[in-house]
Design a protein around this motif. Structure first.
Motif, PDB file in Angstrom:
ATOM      1  N   ALA A   1      -6.952  45.998  72.023  1.00 17.88           N
ATOM      2  CA  ALA A   1      -6.843  47.571  72.628  1.00 17.88           C
ATOM      3  C   ALA A   1      -7.812  48.182  71.602  1.00 17.88           C
ATOM      4  N   THR A   2      -7.773  47.650  70.367  1.00 14.10           N
ATOM      5  CA  THR A   2      -8.431  48.622  69.382  1.00 14.10           C
ATOM      6  C   THR A   2     -10.023  48.780  69.458  1.00 14.10           C
ATOM      7  N   GLY A   3     -10.524  47.922  70.350  1.00 17.66           N
ATOM      8  CA  GLY A   3     -12.000  47.815  70.406  1.00 17.66           C
ATOM      9  C   GLY A   3     -12.660  48.794  71.508  1.00 17.66           C
ATOM     10  N   SER A   4     -13.850  48.741  71.618  1.00 12.20           N
ATOM     11  CA  SER A   4     -14.444  49.617  72.638  1.00 12.20           C
ATOM     12  C   SER A   4     -13.861  49.716  74.124  1.00 12.20           C
ATOM     13  N   ILE A   5     -13.768  48.480  74.598  1.00 17.53           N
ATOM     14  CA  ILE A   5     -13.250  48.318  75.756  1.00 17.53           C
ATOM     15  C   ILE A   5     -11.928  48.655  75.876  1.00 17.53           C
ATOM     16  N   GLY A   6     -11.070  48.326  74.859  1.00 18.18           N
ATOM     17  CA  GLY A   6      -9.729  48.658  74.662  1.00 18.18           C
ATOM     18  C   GLY A   6      -9.423  50.115  74.758  1.00 18.18           C
TER      19      GLY A   6
ATOM     20  N   ALA B   1      -4.031  43.767  68.502  1.00 25.96           N
ATOM     21  CA  ALA B   1      -5.263  44.214  67.360  1.00 25.96           C
ATOM     22  C   ALA B   1      -5.417  43.123  66.552  1.00 25.96           C
ATOM     23  N   HIS B   2      -6.542  43.311  65.598  1.00 25.51           N
ATOM     24  CA  HIS B   2      -6.925  41.989  64.598  1.00 25.51           C
ATOM     25  C   HIS B   2      -6.865  42.802  63.121  1.00 25.51           C
ATOM     26  N   SER B   3      -7.638  43.859  63.098  1.00 28.79           N
ATOM     27  CA  SER B   3      -7.907  44.346  61.843  1.00 28.79           C
ATOM     28  C   SER B   3      -7.564  45.841  61.811  1.00 28.79           C
ATOM     29  N   ARG B   4      -7.637  46.731  63.022  1.00 27.85           N
ATOM     30  CA  ARG B   4      -7.420  47.962  62.775  1.00 27.85           C
ATOM     31  C   ARG B   4      -5.969  48.410  62.951  1.00 27.85           C
ATOM     32  N   ILE B   5      -5.103  48.259  62.024  1.00 27.96           N
ATOM     33  CA  ILE B   5      -3.875  48.376  62.472  1.00 27.96           C
ATOM     34  C   ILE B   5      -3.120  49.905  62.533  1.00 27.96           C
TER      35      ILE B   5
ATOM     36  N   LYS C   1     -16.532  37.977  78.281  1.00 29.61           N
ATOM     37  CA  LYS C   1     -17.368  37.086  78.725  1.00 29.61           C
ATOM     38  C   LYS C   1     -17.425  35.682  77.966  1.00 29.61           C
ATOM     39  N   GLU C   2     -17.250  35.778  76.633  1.00 31.32           N
ATOM     40  CA  GLU C   2     -17.317  34.445  75.888  1.00 31.32           C
ATOM     41  C   GLU C   2     -16.307  33.511  76.534  1.00 31.32           C
ATOM     42  N   ALA C   3     -15.192  34.094  76.887  1.00 37.19           N
ATOM     43  CA  ALA C   3     -14.217  32.940  77.514  1.00 37.19           C
ATOM     44  C   ALA C   3     -14.830  32.225  78.556  1.00 37.19           C
TER      45      ALA C   3
ATOM     46  N   ILE D   1     -14.948  42.911  84.591  1.00 33.15           N
ATOM     47  CA  ILE D   1     -15.217  44.150  83.972  1.00 33.15           C
ATOM     48  C   ILE D   1     -16.345  44.324  83.551  1.00 33.15           C
ATOM     49  N   ASP D   2     -17.312  43.184  82.889  1.00 27.57           N
ATOM     50  CA  ASP D   2     -18.598  43.504  82.521  1.00 27.57           C
ATOM     51  C   ASP D   2     -19.449  44.004  83.665  1.00 27.57           C
ATOM     52  N   SER D   3     -20.144  45.333  83.141  1.00 32.84           N
ATOM     53  CA  SER D   3     -20.675  46.054  84.254  1.00 32.84           C
ATOM     54  C   SER D   3     -21.563  45.372  85.279  1.00 32.84           C
TER      55      SER D   3
ATOM     56  N   MET E   1     -20.847  50.648  72.072  1.00 31.58           N
ATOM     57  CA  MET E   1     -20.234  49.260  72.658  1.00 31.58           C
ATOM     58  C   MET E   1     -19.879  48.730  70.823  1.00 31.58           C
ATOM     59  N   GLY E   2     -18.859  47.586  70.867  1.00 28.90           N
ATOM     60  CA  GLY E   2     -18.626  46.865  69.682  1.00 28.90           C
ATOM     61  C   GLY E   2     -19.869  46.519  69.038  1.00 28.90           C
ATOM     62  N   ARG E   3     -19.834  45.972  67.730  1.00 28.25           N
ATOM     63  CA  ARG E   3     -20.884  45.504  66.996  1.00 28.25           C
ATOM     64  C   ARG E   3     -21.495  44.228  67.466  1.00 28.25           C
TER      65      ARG E   3
HETATM   66  P1  NDP Z   1     -14.851  45.489  69.845  1.00 26.73           P
HETATM   67  O1  NDP Z   1     -15.493  44.675  68.731  1.00 26.73           O
HETATM   68  O2  NDP Z   1     -15.030  47.068  69.935  1.00 26.73           O
HETATM   69  O3  NDP Z   1     -13.299  45.203  69.914  1.00 26.73           O
HETATM   70  C1  NDP Z   1     -12.914  43.828  69.936  1.00 26.73           C
HETATM   71  C2  NDP Z   1     -11.454  43.683  69.835  1.00 26.73           C
HETATM   72  O4  NDP Z   1     -10.975  42.378  69.634  1.00 26.73           O
HETATM   73  C3  NDP Z   1     -10.838  44.513  68.866  1.00 26.73           C
HETATM   74  O5  NDP Z   1      -9.354  45.105  69.508  1.00 26.73           O
HETATM   75  C4  NDP Z   1     -10.425  43.762  67.775  1.00 26.73           C
HETATM   76  O6  NDP Z   1      -9.322  43.973  66.872  1.00 26.73           O
HETATM   77  C5  NDP Z   1      -9.884  42.339  68.736  1.00 26.73           C
HETATM   78  N1  NDP Z   1     -10.286  41.100  67.638  1.00 26.73           N
HETATM   79  C6  NDP Z   1     -11.606  40.806  67.029  1.00 26.73           C
HETATM   80  N2  NDP Z   1     -11.467  39.746  66.833  1.00 26.73           N
HETATM   81  C7  NDP Z   1     -10.136  39.120  66.983  1.00 26.73           C
HETATM   82  C8  NDP Z   1      -9.673  37.836  66.823  1.00 26.73           C
HETATM   83  N3  NDP Z   1     -10.032  36.688  66.106  1.00 26.73           N
HETATM   84  N4  NDP Z   1      -8.410  37.627  67.273  1.00 26.73           N
HETATM   85  C9  NDP Z   1      -7.729  38.794  67.918  1.00 26.73           C
HETATM   86  N5  NDP Z   1      -8.287  39.879  68.301  1.00 26.73           N
HETATM   87  C10 NDP Z   1      -9.505  39.868  67.803  1.00 26.73           C
HETATM   88  O7  NDP Z   1     -15.547  44.800  71.181  1.00 26.73           O
HETATM   89  P2  NDP Z   1     -15.771  45.328  72.457  1.00 26.73           P
HETATM   90  O8  NDP Z   1     -14.735  46.284  72.927  1.00 26.73           O
HETATM   91  O9  NDP Z   1     -17.317  45.887  72.563  1.00 26.73           O
HETATM   92  O10 NDP Z   1     -15.953  43.916  73.313  1.00 26.73           O
HETATM   93  C11 NDP Z   1     -14.827  43.379  73.717  1.00 26.73           C
HETATM   94  C12 NDP Z   1     -15.087  42.144  74.899  1.00 26.73           C
HETATM   95  O11 NDP Z   1     -15.896  42.847  75.937  1.00 26.73           O
HETATM   96  C13 NDP Z   1     -16.418  41.355  74.268  1.00 26.73           C
HETATM   97  O12 NDP Z   1     -16.197  40.166  74.871  1.00 26.73           O
HETATM   98  C14 NDP Z   1     -17.721  41.932  74.927  1.00 26.73           C
HETATM   99  O13 NDP Z   1     -18.675  40.920  74.956  1.00 26.73           O
HETATM  100  C15 NDP Z   1     -16.955  42.642  76.163  1.00 26.73           C
HETATM  101  N6  NDP Z   1     -17.694  43.704  76.798  1.00 26.73           N
HETATM  102  C16 NDP Z   1     -17.817  44.648  76.187  1.00 26.73           C
HETATM  103  C17 NDP Z   1     -18.530  45.734  76.920  1.00 26.73           C
HETATM  104  C18 NDP Z   1     -18.651  47.167  75.960  1.00 26.73           C
HETATM  105  O14 NDP Z   1     -19.219  48.090  76.769  1.00 26.73           O
HETATM  106  N7  NDP Z   1     -18.048  47.363  74.944  1.00 26.73           N
HETATM  107  C19 NDP Z   1     -19.356  45.647  78.002  1.00 26.73           C
HETATM  108  C20 NDP Z   1     -19.052  44.302  78.635  1.00 26.73           C
HETATM  109  C21 NDP Z   1     -18.449  43.433  78.067  1.00 26.73           C
HETATM  110  P3  NDP Z   1      -9.718  45.057  65.628  1.00 26.73           P
HETATM  111  O15 NDP Z   1     -10.556  45.954  65.987  1.00 26.73           O
HETATM  112  O16 NDP Z   1      -8.110  45.723  65.371  1.00 26.73           O
HETATM  113  O17 NDP Z   1     -10.255  44.083  64.591  1.00 26.73           O
END
Ligand code: NDP
Ligand code: MG
Length: 401
Positions: free
Chosen positions: A9-14, A35-39, A126-128, A150-152, A213-215
């Motif tokens: 949830a804490t990532g870009s897509i979340g 979440a993983h690190s961004r508590i 997508k890695e899954a 969801i990948d565009s 997007m995420g890094r």
């Molecule tokens: P982010 O790096 O922004 O977010 C990743 C999320 O995964 C965060 O909530 C992070 O938690 C969590 N996370 C990271 N490592 C672990 C772990 N070991 N165990 C459990 N949770 C973990 O990535 P994106 O949102 O950019 O991308 C997410 C997925 O969506 C990727 O597979 C990406 O390829 C795919 N995707 C993304 C797009 C985009 O526009 N961003 C477009 C198309 C596909 P925390 O932040 O708390 O550390």
């Protein structure tokens, strides 16, 4: 009412998912966030959405969540801890819809659990699919799950293919389809002189011209390994052989992908480069719901350009096609080696150009172990671990410092 679990949830897509959900309070409720690190961010999201459950990786993170929560009003959500909790929450009976948006193969067990539990799975991770496409698609079929890409690019292709009101997992290409055309922006280094690529920094690689997007995925876009992963992803999602998937560079990122039919028709989906569009499509399917994305002003854009990809500049693209043809073991190793190499590049331990070299060398040195397709999640994870260890050793050799 859909009850939603957002893995990552804490990532870009979340974040984008929460943005769309907030526009439709009568249709979606947030049940669980992970979440993983961004508590701190997780606590803020949970407070905003009224999530019932949060999942964090370990006890230290759980304590931190409790401390941060102490400042917010309202009942604290149930805090679940660890990798098994992630899997259990994805399969929780209270959940109807799972957004799988953890980055990397770390997201595989929970995404697979959602499919095995017959959920509506919105798959961003997508890695899954790259690591376990056969297991994942079989789980969708066997358990009556709904799978929305969801990948565009894949969301665009899904929109351009004929389908009913249920999204399932095909076993053969859709009738009358000749090719899938995946568009690619070409990333930030499409025109960078080759001689300059060796010295590019993580900041430069993460500065994508069109998408925020995420890094990790930003670096993948810069090497175009992202497009390679997407070719493999398309192979599994649409049961399409590698030689009927084309990559086309389109720098404006307006045409998100296309489907070419036997009669010569080409259907494309267009839109702003904003992930809220495919996320809203997945959440609302089969209906269309508002996403917050504004009008697409094509007159202001003026032109749309297309060109063939440069396989010499982007060796990761060729490596991905080769891995898809070599079989699933090679795809697992490709993905694992890339995750290791990208992390090392982001840590400034190896150069940008070394990413492709580490992947190539990992694949070559592991080739003898690729034999049979892995038959279980354990087999996939074992090969993933072996490939990571090999890539880490290779990175040490490639280290700059
Ligand atoms: P982010 O790096 O922004 O977010 C990743 C999320 O995964 C965060 O909530 C992070 O938690 C969590 N996370 C990271 N490592 C672990 C772990 N070991 N165990 C459990 N949770 C973990 O990535 P994106 O949102 O950019 O991308 C997410 C997925 O969506 C990727 O597979 C990406 O390829 C795919 N995707 C993304 C797009 C985009 O526009 N961003 C477009 C198309 C596909 P925390 O932040 O708390 O550390
Ligand atoms: Mg994409």
């Amino acid at each position: 009412m859909q009850s939603v679990c957002i893995l990552g949830a804490t990532g870009s897509i979340g974040e984008s998912t929460l943005d769309v959900i907030a526009r439709h309070p009568d249709t979606f409720s947030v049940y669980a966030l992970t979440a993983h690190s961004r508590i701190e961010k997780l606590a803020d999201q949970a407070a905003r959405t009224g999530a019932r459950v949060v999942v964090v990786p370990d006890d230290a993170a759980a304590r931190q969540f409790g401390q941060v929560w102490g400042r917010s009003p309202g009942a604290m959500p149930e805090v679940r801890v660890g990798a098994q909790a992630l899997v259990d929450t994805a399969a929780d009976a209270a959940v109807t819809t799972v957004m799988a948006a953890i980055v990397g193969a770390a997201g595989l067990p929970s995404a697979l659990a959602a499919a095995q539990a017959g959920k509506r799975v919105l798959l961003a991770n997508k890695e899954a699919l790259v690591a376990a496409g056969n297991l994942f698609m079989q789980a969708v079929r066997d358990n009556g799950a709904e799978l929305l890409p969801i990948d565009s690019e894949h969301n665009a292709i899904f929109q351009c293919l004929p389908h009913g009101d249920r999204a399932s997992a095909p076993t053969a290409p859709a009738r009358g389809v000749r090719r899938l055309v995946l568009t690619a922006s070409g990333g930030p280094f499409r025109n960078t002189p080759l001689a300059d690529l060796a010295a590019v920094t993580p900041e430069q690689a993460c500065a994508h011209p069109n998408w925020s997007m995420g890094r990790k995925i930003s670096v993948d876009s810069a090497t175009m390994l992202n497009k390679g992963l997407e070719v493999i992803e398309a192979h599994w999602l649409f049961a399409m052989p590698a030689d009927r998937i084309q990559v086309l560079v389109h720098p404006q990122s307006v045409v998100h992908s296309m489907v070419e039919y036997d009669d010569g028709s080409v259907l494309a989906q267009l839109g702003q480069p904003d992930m809220r569009t495919p996320i809203a499509y997945g959440l609302g399917f089969p209906n269309r719901i508002a996403s917050g994305v504004g009008l697409l002003d094509l007159a202001a854009k003026g032109r749309l350009d297309f060109e063939a990809p440069d396989f010499d500049r982007f060796p990761c693209l060729r490596l991905s096609f080769d891995a898809l043809r070599a079989g699933q073991g090679a795809c697992i190793a490709l993905n694992a080696a890339n995750e290791v190499a990208v992390a090392q590049f982001l840590d400034r331990r190896i150069s940008f150009m070394a990413i492709a070299q580490v992947i190539d060398a990992s694949l070559q040195s592991l080739a003898s172990s690729f034999g049979q397709a892995p038959a279980s999640l354990e087999d996939v994870l074992a090969l993933d671990r072996a490939a990571r260890a090999r890539a880490e050793a290779l990175c040490r050799r490639a280290a700059l410092y």
